[in-house]
Design a protein around this motif. Structure first.
Motif, PDB file in Angstrom:
ATOM      1  N   SER A 178      17.940   1.076   3.985  1.00 52.08           N
ATOM      2  CA  SER A 178      17.310   1.774   2.872  1.00 52.08           C
ATOM      3  C   SER A 178      15.798   1.581   2.970  1.00 52.08           C
ATOM      4  O   SER A 178      15.306   0.684   3.654  1.00 52.08           O
ATOM      5  N   ARG A 179      15.095   2.419   2.276  1.00 51.97           N
ATOM      6  CA  ARG A 179      13.629   2.323   2.239  1.00 51.97           C
ATOM      7  C   ARG A 179      13.203   0.950   1.706  1.00 51.97           C
ATOM      8  O   ARG A 179      12.274   0.350   2.227  1.00 51.97           O
ATOM      9  N   GLN A 180      13.913   0.472   0.694  1.00 51.41           N
ATOM     10  CA  GLN A 180      13.580  -0.833   0.113  1.00 51.41           C
ATOM     11  C   GLN A 180      13.749  -1.967   1.120  1.00 51.41           C
ATOM     12  O   GLN A 180      12.924  -2.859   1.191  1.00 51.41           O
ATOM     13  N   GLN A 181      14.839  -1.909   1.892  1.00 47.57           N
ATOM     14  CA  GLN A 181      15.068  -2.946   2.907  1.00 47.57           C
ATOM     15  C   GLN A 181      13.959  -2.920   3.945  1.00 47.57           C
ATOM     16  O   GLN A 181      13.451  -3.956   4.353  1.00 47.57           O
ATOM     17  N   LYS A 182      13.599  -1.718   4.366  1.00 51.88           N
ATOM     18  CA  LYS A 182      12.552  -1.566   5.371  1.00 51.88           C
ATOM     19  C   LYS A 182      11.231  -2.114   4.831  1.00 51.88           C
ATOM     20  O   LYS A 182      10.516  -2.841   5.529  1.00 51.88           O
ATOM     21  N   GLU A 183      10.914  -1.774   3.605  1.00 52.02           N
ATOM     22  CA  GLU A 183       9.668  -2.261   3.006  1.00 52.02           C
ATOM     23  C   GLU A 183       9.687  -3.781   2.864  1.00 52.02           C
ATOM     24  O   GLU A 183       8.685  -4.430   3.117  1.00 52.02           O
ATOM     25  N   ALA A 184      10.823  -4.332   2.458  1.00 52.96           N
ATOM     26  CA  ALA A 184      10.928  -5.786   2.330  1.00 52.96           C
ATOM     27  C   ALA A 184      10.678  -6.453   3.676  1.00 52.96           C
ATOM     28  O   ALA A 184      10.005  -7.482   3.756  1.00 52.96           O
ATOM     29  N   GLU A 185      11.181  -5.860   4.740  1.00 58.21           N
ATOM     30  CA  GLU A 185      10.951  -6.404   6.082  1.00 58.21           C
ATOM     31  C   GLU A 185       9.481  -6.334   6.467  1.00 58.21           C
ATOM     32  O   GLU A 185       8.934  -7.273   7.046  1.00 58.21           O
ATOM     33  N   VAL A 186       8.847  -5.218   6.160  1.00 58.36           N
ATOM     34  CA  VAL A 186       7.432  -5.068   6.498  1.00 58.36           C
ATOM     35  C   VAL A 186       6.583  -6.045   5.685  1.00 58.36           C
ATOM     36  O   VAL A 186       5.679  -6.689   6.225  1.00 58.36           O
ATOM     37  N   ILE A 187       6.882  -6.190   4.393  1.00 54.90           N
ATOM     38  CA  ILE A 187       6.165  -7.145   3.551  1.00 54.90           C
ATOM     39  C   ILE A 187       6.309  -8.550   4.134  1.00 54.90           C
ATOM     40  O   ILE A 187       5.327  -9.276   4.302  1.00 54.90           O
ATOM     41  N   SER A 188       7.517  -8.909   4.476  1.00 59.42           N
ATOM     42  CA  SER A 188       7.786 -10.220   5.057  1.00 59.42           C
ATOM     43  C   SER A 188       7.020 -10.412   6.361  1.00 59.42           C
ATOM     44  O   SER A 188       6.398 -11.449   6.594  1.00 59.42           O
ATOM     45  N   GLU A 189       7.052  -9.393   7.203  1.00 57.55           N
ATOM     46  CA  GLU A 189       6.348  -9.442   8.495  1.00 57.55           C
ATOM     47  C   GLU A 189       4.845  -9.663   8.291  1.00 57.55           C
ATOM     48  O   GLU A 189       4.232 -10.496   8.966  1.00 57.55           O
ATOM     49  N   ILE A 190       4.250  -8.930   7.362  1.00 61.97           N
ATOM     50  CA  ILE A 190       2.812  -9.049   7.108  1.00 61.97           C
ATOM     51  C   ILE A 190       2.478 -10.438   6.564  1.00 61.97           C
ATOM     52  O   ILE A 190       1.523 -11.079   7.010  1.00 61.97           O
ATOM     53  N   LEU A 191       3.284 -10.923   5.619  1.00 61.67           N
ATOM     54  CA  LEU A 191       3.002 -12.236   5.031  1.00 61.67           C
ATOM     55  C   LEU A 191       3.208 -13.367   6.035  1.00 61.67           C
ATOM     56  O   LEU A 191       2.443 -14.332   6.056  1.00 61.67           O
ATOM     57  N   LEU A 192       4.213 -13.239   6.887  1.00 58.12           N
ATOM     58  CA  LEU A 192       4.420 -14.249   7.934  1.00 58.12           C
ATOM     59  C   LEU A 192       3.258 -14.238   8.925  1.00 58.12           C
ATOM     60  O   LEU A 192       2.784 -15.294   9.348  1.00 58.12           O
ATOM     61  N   LYS A 193       2.814 -13.050   9.274  1.00 66.18           N
ATOM     62  CA  LYS A 193       1.676 -12.935  10.189  1.00 66.18           C
ATOM     63  C   LYS A 193       0.423 -13.536   9.552  1.00 66.18           C
ATOM     64  O   LYS A 193      -0.332 -14.256  10.201  1.00 66.18           O
ATOM     65  N   ALA A 194       0.233 -13.273   8.256  1.00 61.16           N
ATOM     66  CA  ALA A 194      -0.925 -13.837   7.549  1.00 61.16           C
ATOM     67  C   ALA A 194      -0.848 -15.363   7.502  1.00 61.16           C
ATOM     68  O   ALA A 194      -1.870 -16.044   7.606  1.00 61.16           O
ATOM     69  N   ALA A 195       0.357 -15.883   7.374  1.00 63.41           N
ATOM     70  CA  ALA A 195       0.533 -17.337   7.318  1.00 63.41           C
ATOM     71  C   ALA A 195       0.272 -17.996   8.668  1.00 63.41           C
ATOM     72  O   ALA A 195      -0.217 -19.120   8.737  1.00 63.41           O
TER      73      ALA A 195
END
Length: 59
Positions: A3-20
């Motif tokens: 779903s779009r929500q799952q995809k967005e959650a993955e992207v959010i997670s990816e960005i925050l992990l990269k920022a960390a």
């Protein structure tokens, strides 16, 4: 299919992990989140979540 929500959650997670884990990316995200987040295909709501999370990290 995701779903779009799952995809967005993955992207959010990816960005925050990269920022960390990458100080340069994190600093860029803090300094100019609009430009950094422009590169990602996520909704304005997802971008807001990321911005709020980054602000939380810097306080």
């Amino acid at each position: 299919m995701q779903s779009r929500q799952q995809k967005e959650a993955e992207v959010i997670s990816e960005i925050l992990l990269k920022a960390a884990s990458e100080p340069e990316f994190r600093n860029e995200l803090i300094k100019d989140p609009g430009i950094v987040l422009e590169k990602y295909d996520v909704s304005p709501e997802a971008k807001l979540i990321i911005r709020r999370s980054i602000i939380d990290l810097t306080q």
